[in-house]
Design an enzyme around this catalytic site. Structure first.
Site, PDB file in Angstrom:
ATOM      1  N   SER A  96       9.449  33.654 -31.701  1.00 63.40           N
ATOM      2  CA  SER A  96      10.451  34.283 -31.261  1.00 63.40           C
ATOM      3  C   SER A  96      11.800  33.984 -32.010  1.00 63.40           C
ATOM      4  O   SER A  96      12.321  32.880 -31.669  1.00 63.40           O
ATOM      5  CB  SER A  96      10.558  33.894 -29.679  1.00 63.40           C
ATOM      6  OG  SER A  96       9.517  34.536 -28.985  1.00 63.40           O
ATOM      7  N   LYS A 171      10.951  41.184 -27.906  1.00 65.38           N
ATOM      8  CA  LYS A 171      10.442  40.353 -27.448  1.00 65.38           C
ATOM      9  C   LYS A 171      11.477  39.552 -26.503  1.00 65.38           C
ATOM     10  O   LYS A 171      11.105  39.121 -25.468  1.00 65.38           O
ATOM     11  CB  LYS A 171       9.815  38.963 -28.440  1.00 65.38           C
ATOM     12  CG  LYS A 171       9.536  37.810 -27.914  1.00 65.38           C
ATOM     13  CD  LYS A 171       8.382  38.028 -27.047  1.00 65.38           C
ATOM     14  CE  LYS A 171       7.822  36.650 -26.286  1.00 65.38           C
ATOM     15  NZ  LYS A 171       7.337  35.682 -27.469  1.00 65.38           N
ATOM     16  N   LYS A 240      15.603  30.151 -24.156  1.00 68.00           N
ATOM     17  CA  LYS A 240      16.046  30.520 -25.543  1.00 68.00           C
ATOM     18  C   LYS A 240      15.879  31.967 -25.520  1.00 68.00           C
ATOM     19  O   LYS A 240      16.777  32.538 -26.165  1.00 68.00           O
ATOM     20  CB  LYS A 240      14.943  29.863 -26.572  1.00 68.00           C
ATOM     21  CG  LYS A 240      15.428  30.065 -28.068  1.00 68.00           C
ATOM     22  CD  LYS A 240      14.102  29.899 -28.994  1.00 68.00           C
ATOM     23  CE  LYS A 240      13.210  31.023 -28.612  1.00 68.00           C
ATOM     24  NZ  LYS A 240      12.134  30.735 -29.815  1.00 68.00           N
TER      25      LYS A 240
END
Length: 299
Positions: A96, A171, A240
């Protein structure tokens, strides 16, 4: 002999590397030697002893690393793997990462004649072990087509979502929705309990109604209501990804739900343990209100 180099053998990377090695000659590397040994044992993957010697015989690199910084360090930092790859090779970033960093790395790769695909995954460790991950691929049509045989070793649903960086954008946005669903369901269940409705009953209602989501179907019955909080996806990794989505939203200029969810869950992080699971979103609400909704009576 040409081979695939697989970097990053954590909770997700290890099972993915094992599956990939069933279909391709695969050399594996991680900064933790024990992680390499665990993957090599019982699979056909081969260990990389000296990463600096890798490059000339590599036809594809797969990265399953925690952040863009780790990807940048591996490809363009000291040792600069990207500079050692032959023209015509392929890089696939399955972690990611920041979409902006991905676009820059894809441009740098293109200058060297190397195709670049960002292909982050969703589905957790269970799907990684069975090769049934959902994969969001970003890159040119030709690059994604080249990557497809590699992606098919670990994924059962693969969507080409757009150009380089689009996979990582998708994502982050998926994880934003996932986390927001958990938060919204937690609020509903907590309010329901205040009004005399047991948490399990409220989840049953949601799962039979339009409020149903993966959070109510999986996260609540398996991790939140029992008080186990053991999905094995870290709270910090969730934040995050939400942070990436928040920065993307700032460019749009109006995304109040995104901002509220990110701010609430960021502020609540300090009340949790060092290695908090992302399902501990529910504990953030419990500590703010004093109303527990899990069987373990969350601290």
């Amino acid at each position: 002999m040409s081979h695939t180099l697989f970097l990053g053998l954590g909770r997700m990377g290890a099972p993915m590397a094992r599956l990939h090695a069933e279909a391709f000659e695969t050399h594996v590397f991680d900064v933790f030697p024990d992680a390499v040994s665990a993957v090599v044992e019982g699979s056909s993957a081969r260990p990389v002893v000296d990463l600096a010697s890798e490059g000339a015989d590599v036809d594809a690199v797969i990265l399953m690393l925690p952040t863009s910084r780790h990807v940048e360090d591996a490809l363009t930092g000291e040792g600069a793997l990207l500079e050692r790859l032959p023209a015509g090779s392929l890089v696939i970033d399955m972690g990611s990462s920041e979409p902006g960093s991905t676009r820059s790395l894809a441009a740098a790769a293109g200058e060297r004649g190397v195709d670049y695909v960002d292909a982050p995954v969703s589905g957790g460790i269970a799907k990684a072990e069975t090769g049934e991950l959902t994969i969001m691929a970003g890159g040119t049509d030709d690059a994604v087509a080249r990557a497809m045989p590699h992606l098919e070793t670990v994924g059962s649903s693969i969507v080409h979502v757009g150009p380089a960086g689009a996979g990582h954008a998708a994502k982050a946005l998926n994880n934003l929705v996932s986390a927001t669903n958990i938060a919204a369901a937690t609020e509903a269940v907590l309010i329901a309990k205040h009004f005399g409705i047991e948490p399990a009953a409220m989840i049953e209602v949601l799962n039979a109604s339009t409020g149903m989501s993966q959070a109510t179907q999986v996260k609540f019955p398996q991790h939140i209501l029992p008080g186990t909080y053991a999905s094995k996806f870290a709270y910090d990794l969730m934040l995050k990804d939400m942070g990436i989505a928040r920065r993307m939203a700032d460019e749009v200029g109006f995304a109040p739900v995104t901002g509220a969810a990110f701010d609430t869950l960021s502020e609540g992080r300090s009340a949790l343990g060092e290695h908090a699971d992302h399902t501990e979103i529910a504990r953030v609400y419990t500590r703010a209100t004093g109303i527990s909704i899990d069987e373990g009576h969350a601290r």
